[in-house]
Design a protein around this motif. Structure first.
Motif, short mmCIF file in Angstrom:
data_model
loop_
_atom_site.label_atom_id
_atom_site.label_comp_id
_atom_site.label_asym_id
_atom_site.label_seq_id
_atom_site.Cartn_x
_atom_site.Cartn_y
_atom_site.Cartn_z
N LYS A 125 -7.25 7.55 5.52
CA LYS A 125 -6.47 6.30 5.50
C LYS A 125 -7.28 5.16 4.91
CE LYS A 125 -3.64 8.34 8.95
NZ LYS A 125 -4.21 9.67 8.62
N ILE A 126 -7.64 5.37 3.64
CA ILE A 126 -8.37 4.34 2.89
C ILE A 126 -7.68 4.14 1.55
CG2 ILE A 126 -10.58 4.92 3.98
CD1 ILE A 126 -11.37 6.40 1.40
N LEU A 127 -8.03 3.04 0.88
CA LEU A 127 -7.53 2.81 -0.48
C LEU A 127 -8.67 3.03 -1.47
CD1 LEU A 127 -5.78 1.72 -2.84
CD2 LEU A 127 -6.32 -0.60 -2.04
N VAL A 128 -8.45 3.93 -2.42
CA VAL A 128 -9.42 4.14 -3.49
C VAL A 128 -8.83 3.55 -4.77
CG1 VAL A 128 -10.66 5.83 -4.91
CG2 VAL A 128 -10.43 6.20 -2.45
N GLN A 167 -1.97 1.79 4.02
CA GLN A 167 -3.11 1.97 4.92
C GLN A 167 -2.89 1.21 6.23
OE1 GLN A 167 -7.92 1.08 5.24
NE2 GLN A 167 -6.97 0.98 3.23
N ILE A 168 -2.37 -0.01 6.13
CA ILE A 168 -2.11 -0.81 7.34
C ILE A 168 -1.16 -0.06 8.26
CG2 ILE A 168 -1.03 -2.95 8.19
CD1 ILE A 168 -2.03 -4.23 5.46
N ASP A 169 -0.16 0.59 7.65
CA ASP A 169 0.83 1.35 8.44
C ASP A 169 0.27 2.65 8.98
OD1 ASP A 169 2.60 -0.66 7.84
OD2 ASP A 169 3.66 0.44 6.25
N ARG A 215 -14.19 2.84 12.55
CA ARG A 215 -13.48 1.60 12.89
C ARG A 215 -12.09 1.63 12.26
NH1 ARG A 215 -16.27 -3.27 13.74
NH2 ARG A 215 -14.23 -4.25 13.93
N PRO A 216 -11.16 2.35 12.87
CA PRO A 216 -9.82 2.48 12.25
C PRO A 216 -9.07 1.16 12.11
CG PRO A 216 -10.18 4.14 13.95
CD PRO A 216 -11.31 3.17 14.06
N ASP A 217 -9.52 0.10 12.79
CA ASP A 217 -8.82 -1.18 12.67
C ASP A 217 -9.21 -1.94 11.40
OD1 ASP A 217 -11.45 -1.53 13.68
OD2 ASP A 217 -10.93 -3.50 14.50
N ARG A 218 -10.20 -1.47 10.69
CA ARG A 218 -10.60 -2.12 9.42
C ARG A 218 -9.74 -1.61 8.28
NH1 ARG A 218 -12.65 -6.57 10.83
NH2 ARG A 218 -11.35 -5.96 12.57
N ILE A 219 -9.59 -2.43 7.24
CA ILE A 219 -8.86 -2.01 6.05
C ILE A 219 -9.89 -1.76 4.95
CG2 ILE A 219 -7.16 -2.70 4.32
CD1 ILE A 219 -6.05 -4.46 6.80
N CYS A 220 -10.05 -0.51 4.60
CA CYS A 220 -11.18 -0.10 3.76
C CYS A 220 -10.73 0.16 2.32
CB CYS A 220 -11.83 1.15 4.34
SG CYS A 220 -12.58 0.80 5.95
N PHE A 234 -1.17 -2.73 -5.52
CA PHE A 234 -2.23 -2.90 -4.52
C PHE A 234 -1.63 -3.27 -3.17
CE2 PHE A 234 -5.46 -4.11 -8.04
CZ PHE A 234 -5.89 -2.79 -8.13
N LYS A 235 -0.60 -4.12 -3.19
CA LYS A 235 0.03 -4.51 -1.92
C LYS A 235 0.64 -3.31 -1.21
CE LYS A 235 2.42 -8.30 -1.11
NZ LYS A 235 3.40 -9.41 -1.31
N LYS A 236 1.34 -2.50 -1.99
CA LYS A 236 1.97 -1.31 -1.38
C LYS A 236 0.90 -0.33 -0.88
CE LYS A 236 6.34 -1.01 -3.93
NZ LYS A 236 7.10 -0.11 -4.82
N ALA A 237 -0.15 -0.20 -1.69
CA ALA A 237 -1.22 0.73 -1.31
C ALA A 237 -1.91 0.27 -0.03
CB ALA A 237 -2.24 0.84 -2.44
#
Lengths: 361, 254
Positions: B120-123, B202-204, B89-94, B195-198
């Protein structure tokens, strides 16, 4: 939408691994996650060739632990996902499989058994029965189909996705290296053309609407705080499993009604047993054959009257009694004498079975 | 007559009020880090698109912290689970949230390979230099000389190596489209910006995003408030440098 990967029906001559890839494609699988291990590699090879043509995807992960967990993640996203492994890879993947049991994640796992313990051979065995049925820290709340032919690999791979998504238990196609690598004739088909409707999938997370406003958030966990809390959860899981069991349990028999000796086996060994029964019958020996198709749940109710009526039982398997443990558990209390052919990691011929049965009577 | 004034505790909008107070020990860093994360989610307006994953260890206590769809996974396995979610689900922000044990020990192969693949995830790794939930054992991040339950005479780098430098490692193996930073609970404004930039990265759809957050565990450190802050602000930063290691240039028109 891309054309259906298989139109109607097609007679093919191919390896079992190729069959699995085609079956997954026909079952409308969205994603395969996998890691190389013999003898399942060609499932990935064929999937990676076929999938992009039909807008399906693949990820080669860093190990089987990751392949198992990415598969769980993909399924929780609401997609039909699967992975395939064998031997030591099956060992590593147990962790994800136990999470799938606990969280009712309808993931599908194809296992092509190889020799064990440890690295052993890349060729063949039936030594992953205990691990596939009861592996990891859990209660074996899994559906396990033990296939014996390419046609069954195709049929049961498709069925696995439907059973997984209908009942939401992790579902396994348990093959072996012989089935994986051998070529034989098989009819591949579009499930719809046979009246098989693929069960709808749905997301467990990433649901529509604002969580906390339009709906509650999906908070999925596998950790619990107290013994009592866990007990209730596992009891519910077991209840759901037992409710499902009679609806999906499968077995097949041959000439059991008047049999003096009933041969018990599963998977590809059944083919030797069927041949043995034919030869024995031709020689005037009353032999029969019972084969569970689902190892989990097990066809206990069907087996017990047959085993009770038989004069003797013969358990035949390519492992040191892993299948026999399941059988003897189901037959507890019966006194029918039982003999065995245990050949861990070795194929079994019809002649061996014929000779053994003749020696038993 | 006295009028009672009830002060509403200030918490991010995306936090789930019904599950507060949260389950972390007093003084724990997780609450602050997750508050910064919650603020970032609020400011980006992505609450309904987030899938939050948490690990085993104290991070698991966040499984019902957000009003976001959440999955509590196994120790070290949050990275592959969120990879699986995102790929399907690439539209999710993980977001994969874990401790330093989950990130740098038992799940290190997943971190390395997810970073290498530029998933394309945030760890997020909360680094409190030891294992909290299991009772204060040595972690990959334990500082040289530091006493833990499994290094009772102090960590000896000769036999157990030096503390893992997570963001430095991730920065070394990711392409320029990755976002990599180390923040600290001692500077929540900066951590929120990270966190916002990270998340924006991913959003981008740019690539992998990784933020380590220096955290505190007064329970296992056996420190009072003053000593806890001193350790986070002075001792940990001697080894773990706070700042951005990799920040993709803003795209045109942003």
């Amino acid at each position: 939408m891309a054309d259906k990967p298989i139109q109607g029906e097609k007679r093919m001559f191919m390896t079992g691994n190729e069959v699995c890839a085609y079956a997954a494609l026909a079952a409308n699988v969205d994603v395969m996650y996998g890691y190389p291990i013999t003898p399942q590699n060609e499932i990935m090879h064929y999937w990676t060739r076929l999938a992009p043509k039909h807008n399906r995807t693949f990820l080669q992960t860093e190990d089987e632990i990751s392949a198992g967990f990415t598969t769980c993640g993909g399924v929780m996203s609401g997609k039909r996902c699967f992975t395939a492994t064998a031997g030591p890879g099956n060992t590593l993947m147990q962790e994800a499989m136990s999470m799938a049991e606990m969280m009712r994640i309808p993931a599908v796992f194809i296992i092509q058994q190889r020799g064990g313990p440890s690295t052993a051979t890349v060729i063949y065995s039936q030594q992953e029965v205990t691990m596939t049925c009861f592996g990891a820290n859990g209660e074996g709340l899994r559906v396990v189909y033990s296939t014996s032919s390419h046609q069954e690999l195709f049929d049961y791979t498709i069925k696995s996705f439907n059973v997984a998504w209908k009942y939401r238990f992790p579902t396994f196609v348990l093959g072996d290296g012989y089935q994986a690598k051998m070529r034989e004739s098989v009819t591949i088909y579009d499930p719809e053309a046979r009246g098989i409707q693929m069960v709808d999938t749905y997301p467990l997370v990433g649901l529509p609407g604002m969580p906390g406003v339009d709906r509650d958030p999906a908070h999925l966990r596998n950790t619990y705080n107290t013994e009592e809390e866990l007990y209730e959860v596992v009891k519910d899981l077991v209840d759901a499993y037992e409710k499902m069991a009679p609806e999906i349990v499968e077995h097949s028999t041959m000439e059991c009604d008047d049999a003096d000796v009933v041969i018990l086996c599963h998977g590809i060994v059944s083919r030797a047993a069927i041949e043995a029964v034919r030869n024995l019958r031709a020689a005037g020996v009353k032999a029969g054959f019972f084969r569970p198709i689902t190892l989990r749940p097990f066809a206990k109710d069907a087996l017990r009257p047959i085993a009770e009526k038989a004069k003797k039982l013969l358990i035949v398997e390519s492992s040191q009694g892993q299948f026999a443990k399941i059988v003897t558990d189901a037959l507890y209390g019966l006194t029918t004498p039982m003999e065995t052919i245990f050949k861990p990691g070795l194929g079994i011929t019809s002649d061996e079975i014929v000779n053994k049965v003749k020696a038993m009577i | 007559m006295t009028v009672a004034t009830v002060l509403e505790p200030k918490m991010p909008k995306c936090w789930r009020q019904e599950t507060k107070p949260h389950k972390f020990c007093p003084g724990c860093g997780h609450g602050d880090i997750l508050k910064a994360l919650g603020t970032a989610i609020d400011e980006l307006g992505i609450q309904d698109r987030v899938v939050f994953g948490c690990d085993i260890g104290c991070s698991l206590l966040s499984w019902d912290l957000f009003n976001c769809d959440s999955i509590q996974t196994h120790h070290g396995r949050t990275t592959p689970v969120m990879t699986g979610v995102k790929r399907a689900r690439p539209d999710r922000i993980c977001i994969a949230y874990m401790g330093d044990g989950g990130g740098y020990a038992i799940g290190s192969q997943h971190l390395v390979n997810a970073a290498s693949r530029n998933e394309k995830i945030l760890v997020i790794v909360a680094n409190n230099v030891q294992y909290g939930m299991t009772g204060g054992q040595m972690a990959p991040t334990t500082l040289p000389g530091m006493k833990t339950e499994t290094s009772p005479y102090g960590r000896d780098p000769e036999s157990t190596g030096n503390p893992t430098l997570g963001p430095e490692m991730v920065a070394a193996i990711t392409p320029d489209s990755a976002y990599v930073a180390r923040g600290t609970m001692a500077n929540l404004r900066q951590l929120t910006q990270m966190f916002k930039k990270a998340l924006q990265n991913q959003i981008d759809g740019n690539g992998f995003s990784f933020v380590e957050a220096l955290s505190a565990c007064p329970t296992n450190w056996r420190t009072n408030a003053a000593k806890t802050w001193e350790f986070v602000e002075k001792e940990m930063t001697k080894y773990f440098k706070v700042g951005e290691l990799k920040a993709p240039a803003k795209k045109e028109g942003q």
